[in-house]
Design a protein around this motif. Structure first.
Motif: not given
Length: 261
Positions: A157-172, A185-193
């Protein structure tokens, strides 16, 4: 996996058509085995070994596909130069700490089936890509972070929440990776977003441009039809005027002939 092969490499294109769906099946198998291994913490050592064999075997088959493509290429050095990222993706996961990079290959293979006519089916493309990339990133960051000291990502659940906030470029900032693998993984996800946002923006802009062009074409066609109708009306009017002049000439002739000498 590699992008569509240019026409200059017909043998590779034929190979792609032959194995594309097989590779997609392998990608799905890899994803299922990896998810099982990460999410099921009650696995026995023997089960973990079996899953590891499946993961390694599918990754080896992806590597064989790359080697076959090199063997089929007419210009092999040019093929290697234009597919360096594929080579890096296949080579780096040989190290245990970077094995999550194998999932990039899986995403690329599955993405082949989603990206055809992406502009025309942008909703399907974006939803499918976000779901796939988000699930993969959640698994990868959970595996990297779960047992790390001071980690804030310890459950799926933590991982999914972090993924959604990162890929949407919100980043809480309430969840963040602390390990090198997790940050990769975070860098790749940001680029993907950012890339997905670019796809959506470009698709919407293309849709507007295409509709404006279509509207312009309709207006031009209607104007041409109106112009043709006007031309026909002018021709008919000219014909009527000619007939009226002829009738008027006949009436004048009759009037002159009826007058007494």
């Amino acid at each position: 996996m590699p992008p569509p092969v240019p026409v200059a490499e017909p043998r590779i294109a034929a190979w792609d058509r032959r194995v594309d769906w097989w590779l997609t099946g392998l990608a799905v198998l890899f994803l299922v085995a990896y998810a099982w291994q990460v999410l099921d913490t009650s696995l026995t050592p023997a089960a973990r070994v079996v899953l590891e064999v499946v993961l390694t075997g599918t990754w080896v088959l992806f590597a064989l596909d790359y080697l076959v493509r090199i063997a089929l290429a007419r210009h092999r050095w040019r093929f290697v130069r234009t597919h360096l990222l594929d080579l890096v993706i296949l080579a780096l996961p040989m190290f245990r700490q970077l094995r999550a990079l194998r999932l990039i290959t899986v995403v690329s293979v599955l993405n082949r089936q989603l990206r055809d006519d992406a502009r025309g089916r942008v909703v399907f493309y974006v939803v499918g890509s976000v779901a796939l990339i988000g699930f993969v990133a959640s698994l990868a960051v959970l595996e990297a972070e779960r047992y790390a000291p001071d980690s804030s990502i310890t459950t799926f659940g933590d991982a999914v929440w972090w993924t959604m906030t990162t890929i949407s470029t919100v980043g809480y900032g309430d969840r963040y990776p602390v390990t090198p693998e997790g940050r990769l993984v975070a860098v790749s996800l940001m680029v993907s977003g950012i890339a997905l946002l670019g796809v959506v923006t470009a698709s919407i802009a293309s849709w507007f441009v295409e509709n404006l062009r279509r509207s312009d074409a309709v207006v031009e066609r209607e104007l041409d039809e109106v112009s043709a109708d006007v031309n026909r009306a002018e021709l008919q009017l000219a014909a009527v005027l000619v007939e009226l002049r002829a009738i008027n000439d006949r009436l004048d002739a009759l009037e002159r002939s009826s007058r007494p000498s």
